[in-house]
Write a protein that holds these residues in place. Sequence first.
Motif, short mmCIF file in Angstrom:
data_model
loop_
_atom_site.label_atom_id
_atom_site.label_comp_id
_atom_site.label_asym_id
_atom_site.label_seq_id
_atom_site.Cartn_x
_atom_site.Cartn_y
_atom_site.Cartn_z
N LEU A 12 10.73 1.81 8.45
CA LEU A 12 9.70 2.58 7.75
C LEU A 12 9.68 2.25 6.26
N THR A 13 10.85 2.13 5.66
CA THR A 13 10.92 1.77 4.25
C THR A 13 10.26 0.42 3.99
N LEU A 14 10.62 -0.56 4.80
CA LEU A 14 10.06 -1.90 4.60
C LEU A 14 8.59 -1.96 4.98
N ASN A 15 8.19 -1.24 6.03
CA ASN A 15 6.77 -1.20 6.37
C ASN A 15 5.97 -0.53 5.25
N GLY A 16 6.54 0.48 4.62
CA GLY A 16 5.89 1.10 3.47
C GLY A 16 5.71 0.11 2.33
N LEU A 17 6.75 -0.65 2.05
CA LEU A 17 6.66 -1.68 1.00
C LEU A 17 5.64 -2.75 1.38
N TRP A 18 5.59 -3.08 2.66
CA TRP A 18 4.61 -4.07 3.14
C TRP A 18 3.20 -3.54 2.95
N LEU A 19 2.95 -2.30 3.34
CA LEU A 19 1.62 -1.72 3.17
C LEU A 19 1.21 -1.64 1.70
N LEU A 20 2.20 -1.52 0.83
CA LEU A 20 1.93 -1.48 -0.61
C LEU A 20 1.82 -2.88 -1.22
N GLY A 21 1.93 -3.91 -0.38
CA GLY A 21 1.72 -5.28 -0.84
C GLY A 21 2.95 -6.00 -1.36
N LYS A 24 -10.65 3.45 9.95
CA LYS A 24 -10.83 2.53 8.81
C LYS A 24 -11.03 3.28 7.49
N MET A 25 -10.33 4.39 7.32
CA MET A 25 -10.41 5.13 6.07
C MET A 25 -9.65 4.36 4.99
N PRO A 26 -10.11 4.38 3.75
CA PRO A 26 -9.47 3.62 2.67
C PRO A 26 -8.24 4.33 2.11
N ILE A 27 -7.20 4.41 2.93
CA ILE A 27 -5.99 5.14 2.53
C ILE A 27 -4.74 4.26 2.63
N LEU A 28 -4.89 2.98 2.37
CA LEU A 28 -3.77 2.05 2.51
C LEU A 28 -2.61 2.44 1.60
N LYS A 29 -2.88 2.71 0.33
CA LYS A 29 -1.78 3.04 -0.61
C LYS A 29 -1.12 4.36 -0.24
N LEU A 30 -1.93 5.35 0.14
CA LEU A 30 -1.37 6.63 0.56
C LEU A 30 -0.49 6.44 1.79
N THR A 31 -0.97 5.66 2.75
CA THR A 31 -0.21 5.41 3.98
C THR A 31 1.07 4.66 3.67
N GLY A 32 1.00 3.67 2.78
CA GLY A 32 2.20 2.93 2.39
C GLY A 32 3.22 3.83 1.70
N ALA A 33 2.76 4.68 0.79
CA ALA A 33 3.67 5.58 0.08
C ALA A 33 4.29 6.59 1.04
N ALA A 34 3.50 7.13 1.95
CA ALA A 34 4.01 8.10 2.92
C ALA A 34 5.02 7.44 3.86
N THR A 35 4.75 6.21 4.26
CA THR A 35 5.66 5.48 5.15
C THR A 35 6.98 5.20 4.42
N LEU A 36 6.90 4.79 3.18
CA LEU A 36 8.09 4.53 2.37
C LEU A 36 8.92 5.81 2.23
N ALA A 37 8.27 6.92 1.88
CA ALA A 37 8.98 8.20 1.72
C ALA A 37 9.61 8.63 3.04
N ALA A 38 8.87 8.48 4.14
CA ALA A 38 9.42 8.85 5.46
C ALA A 38 10.63 8.00 5.79
#
Length: 169
Positions: free
Chosen positions: A14-23, A138-152
Motif C-alpha cells: 500500500l505504501t509503495l502503491n500510494g507512492l506510485w499513484l503519486l508519480g 473515472k473521477m479525477p481523484i488520483l492524488k487523493l487516492t494516492g495519499a489515502a493509499t500511502l496513509a493506509a
Amino acid sequence: MLLGLSLLYVGAVLTLNGLWLLGHIGDREIVVVNVASGIVTFCVSLYLAFGLADPGSIRAAALTLLFTVTYFWVAHNRLATVDGRGLGWFSLFVVITVVPVAFSTLTTASTGIDMWMGWNWVGWAVVWFLYFLLLTLKMPILKLTGAATLAAGLLTGWLPAVLIIEGKL
C-alpha cells in the motif's frame, strides 16, 4: 504472527502503491511489490484455509484473498493494456464485503488490537472505494487516492505489523 507477516506486506504494497499513484514509482516497477505481496498473502491464505481449517481461519483466509486478488490485478494492469475498470468494479465488491466486517469487528472488539483491526477495515474500505471511483467512474481523484493509499499503508499495515512482530501489540 501470521497477522504481522501479512500486515507487513500489506503495509509495503500500500505504501509503495500510494507512492506510485503519486508519480514517484514507474508503472512497470510497481509490479514487483504487488506480485511479492500477492504471493505472501496467498501463501498465508492457503495455510489459514487448509492448514488450520477452522471457521475463524477460513474467514481470515477469505478476507486476506481480497487483498491478494487486488495486488495481482494491479500487477496485471501494469503489464497489460487495460483501462482498470474491472479492478474498479472488484474494488466496489470488496467494499460491499468489508464494510460489514469493519462494523462487526468494531462492535465486538474486546482488545486494543481488535479495535485497531476494526478501524483498519474502515480504512481499507475507504481506499478500495476510492479505487472504484478512480478506475470505474473515472473521477479525477488520483492524488487523493494516492495519499489515502500511502496513509493506509503506513497506519493500517506497516505500523501494526512492526508492533506485532516485535511483540508490542
